[in-house]
Scaffold this motif. Structure first.
Motif, PDB file in Angstrom:
ATOM      1  N   VAL A 165      36.723  43.674  40.130  1.00 16.72           N
ATOM      2  CA  VAL A 165      37.651  43.599  39.003  1.00 16.72           C
ATOM      3  C   VAL A 165      37.845  42.127  38.653  1.00 16.72           C
ATOM      4  O   VAL A 165      37.969  41.272  39.535  1.00 16.72           O
ATOM      5  CB  VAL A 165      38.994  44.297  39.324  1.00 16.72           C
ATOM      6  CG1 VAL A 165      39.697  43.660  40.518  1.00 16.72           C
ATOM      7  CG2 VAL A 165      39.901  44.325  38.100  1.00 16.72           C
ATOM      8  N   PHE A 166      37.821  41.840  37.367  1.00 14.11           N
ATOM      9  CA  PHE A 166      38.022  40.482  36.857  1.00 14.11           C
ATOM     10  C   PHE A 166      39.459  40.381  36.398  1.00 14.11           C
ATOM     11  O   PHE A 166      39.867  41.058  35.458  1.00 14.11           O
ATOM     12  CB  PHE A 166      37.054  40.203  35.712  1.00 14.11           C
ATOM     13  CG  PHE A 166      35.602  40.305  36.117  1.00 14.11           C
ATOM     14  CD1 PHE A 166      34.911  39.190  36.580  1.00 14.11           C
ATOM     15  CD2 PHE A 166      34.943  41.525  36.068  1.00 14.11           C
ATOM     16  CE1 PHE A 166      33.586  39.293  36.971  1.00 14.11           C
ATOM     17  CE2 PHE A 166      33.609  41.635  36.462  1.00 14.11           C
ATOM     18  CZ  PHE A 166      32.933  40.513  36.915  1.00 14.11           C
ATOM     19  N   THR A 167      40.238  39.533  37.065  1.00 21.03           N
ATOM     20  CA  THR A 167      41.687  39.575  36.893  1.00 21.03           C
ATOM     21  C   THR A 167      42.259  38.432  36.065  1.00 21.03           C
ATOM     22  O   THR A 167      43.475  38.388  35.863  1.00 21.03           O
ATOM     23  CB  THR A 167      42.381  39.586  38.264  1.00 21.03           C
ATOM     24  OG1 THR A 167      41.967  38.446  39.021  1.00 21.03           O
ATOM     25  CG2 THR A 167      42.070  40.875  39.022  1.00 21.03           C
ATOM     26  N   GLY A 168      41.424  37.518  35.576  1.00 18.85           N
ATOM     27  CA  GLY A 168      41.998  36.408  34.822  1.00 18.85           C
ATOM     28  C   GLY A 168      43.040  35.693  35.653  1.00 18.85           C
ATOM     29  O   GLY A 168      42.792  35.312  36.806  1.00 18.85           O
ATOM     30  N   ASP A 169      44.245  35.541  35.084  1.00 21.83           N
ATOM     31  CA  ASP A 169      45.335  34.897  35.822  1.00 21.83           C
ATOM     32  C   ASP A 169      46.400  35.892  36.264  1.00 21.83           C
ATOM     33  O   ASP A 169      47.529  35.514  36.588  1.00 21.83           O
ATOM     34  CB  ASP A 169      45.985  33.813  34.956  1.00 21.83           C
ATOM     35  CG  ASP A 169      45.062  32.623  34.724  1.00 21.83           C
ATOM     36  OD1 ASP A 169      43.926  32.639  35.236  1.00 21.83           O
ATOM     37  OD2 ASP A 169      45.477  31.678  34.025  1.00 21.83           O
ATOM     38  N   THR A 184      37.519  46.550  46.758  1.00 23.94           N
ATOM     39  CA  THR A 184      37.186  45.984  45.445  1.00 23.94           C
ATOM     40  C   THR A 184      37.303  44.462  45.476  1.00 23.94           C
ATOM     41  O   THR A 184      38.338  43.909  45.861  1.00 23.94           O
ATOM     42  CB  THR A 184      38.130  46.546  44.364  1.00 23.94           C
ATOM     43  OG1 THR A 184      38.026  47.969  44.341  1.00 23.94           O
ATOM     44  CG2 THR A 184      37.772  45.980  42.997  1.00 23.94           C
ATOM     45  N   VAL A 185      36.248  43.785  45.064  1.00 21.38           N
ATOM     46  CA  VAL A 185      36.247  42.324  45.002  1.00 21.38           C
ATOM     47  C   VAL A 185      37.003  41.879  43.760  1.00 21.38           C
ATOM     48  O   VAL A 185      36.802  42.401  42.657  1.00 21.38           O
ATOM     49  CB  VAL A 185      34.811  41.776  44.972  1.00 21.38           C
ATOM     50  CG1 VAL A 185      34.808  40.255  44.803  1.00 21.38           C
ATOM     51  CG2 VAL A 185      34.076  42.168  46.250  1.00 21.38           C
ATOM     52  N   VAL A 186      37.879  40.906  43.938  1.00 22.78           N
ATOM     53  CA  VAL A 186      38.673  40.355  42.838  1.00 22.78           C
ATOM     54  C   VAL A 186      38.063  39.025  42.415  1.00 22.78           C
ATOM     55  O   VAL A 186      38.064  38.052  43.177  1.00 22.78           O
ATOM     56  CB  VAL A 186      40.144  40.158  43.273  1.00 22.78           C
ATOM     57  CG1 VAL A 186      40.955  39.528  42.139  1.00 22.78           C
ATOM     58  CG2 VAL A 186      40.755  41.485  43.706  1.00 22.78           C
TER      59      VAL A 186
END
Length: 214
Positions: A153-157, A192-194
């Motif tokens: 998951v790509f979490t930005g900030d 899940t990789v962040v």
């Protein structure tokens, strides 16, 4: 053959400006795709740095996690360079206009990014999807992008290695941010990789375990 879909990474340095403050920051560049096509997540600081990761691939979309200027200021220039639409949750319009004051008359991003929207990258059995998870708090329109196929998951900030993103600035809300993380991210598989907007990767499990200390 286009090959398997992969996550490519680089970094770019520049500034973050809001509320009369300017800070030096280093942002992660994330590009998800195979050998033929890709999507770019956020547009930090340098068109050249992002384009070097993209290479000769077709860019299907520029997906913005939020509209703080270190994530979106060069998005219009990147759009022109790679000929791809910009997606942003419309709740972040005030921050977009702060980063692009010349756009107050309507020269905005291209397509609104609703919760639950998804985009597919790759071909056939090797295609993967990225699904938008609206996670307000760091910014009103903050959005994460989850790929179950890639296990990341790509979490930005929204979520970092070490806990929630920053609040205390205009348009941010710490209780809302924590609720977003617990309700939208901590329900994902713990392995899940962040992939974060700044700094090192982590996992959902690691951050969930550490959340008792928030």
């Amino acid at each position: 053959m286009s090959g398997a879909v992969r996550v490519d990474h680089a970094t770019a340095s520049g500034t973050f400006s809001l509320d009369g403050e300017v800070h030096e920051v280093e942002n992660n560049i994330w590009v998800v795709g195979d050998d033929t096509e890709c999507v770019v997540i956020d547009a930090p600081h340098s068109v050249e740095a992002i384009s070097s990761v993209v290479g000769e691939r077709k860019v299907k979309a520029i997906l913005l996690t939020h509209a703080h200027d270190d994530h979106c200021k060069i998005a219009p220039a990147l759009r022109e360079a790679v000929v791809a639409p910009i997606f942003l949750n419309p709740a972040d319009r005030p921050l977009w206009e702060y980063a692009h004051p010349q756009d107050e008359d309507g020269n905005l991003w291209d397509l609104d990014l609703p919760d639950g929207w998804s985009i597919t990258v790759g071909e056939g059995d090797e295609a993967v999807s990225l699904t938008a998870l609206h996670t307000p708090g760091h910014a009103p329109g903050s959005t994460c992008f989850h790929s179950s196929e890639l296990g990341c998951v790509f979490t930005g900030d929204t979520l970092f290695n070490g806990g929630p993103g920053a609040t205390g600035r205009s348009y941010s809300d710490r209780p809302l941010l924590e609720a977003s993380i617990r309700e939208r991210l901590f329900v994902l598989p713990e392995e899940t990789v962040v992939h974060t907007g700044h700094g090192d990767d982590t996992t959902i499990g690691a951050e969930k375990a550490a959340s008792a200390d928030w």
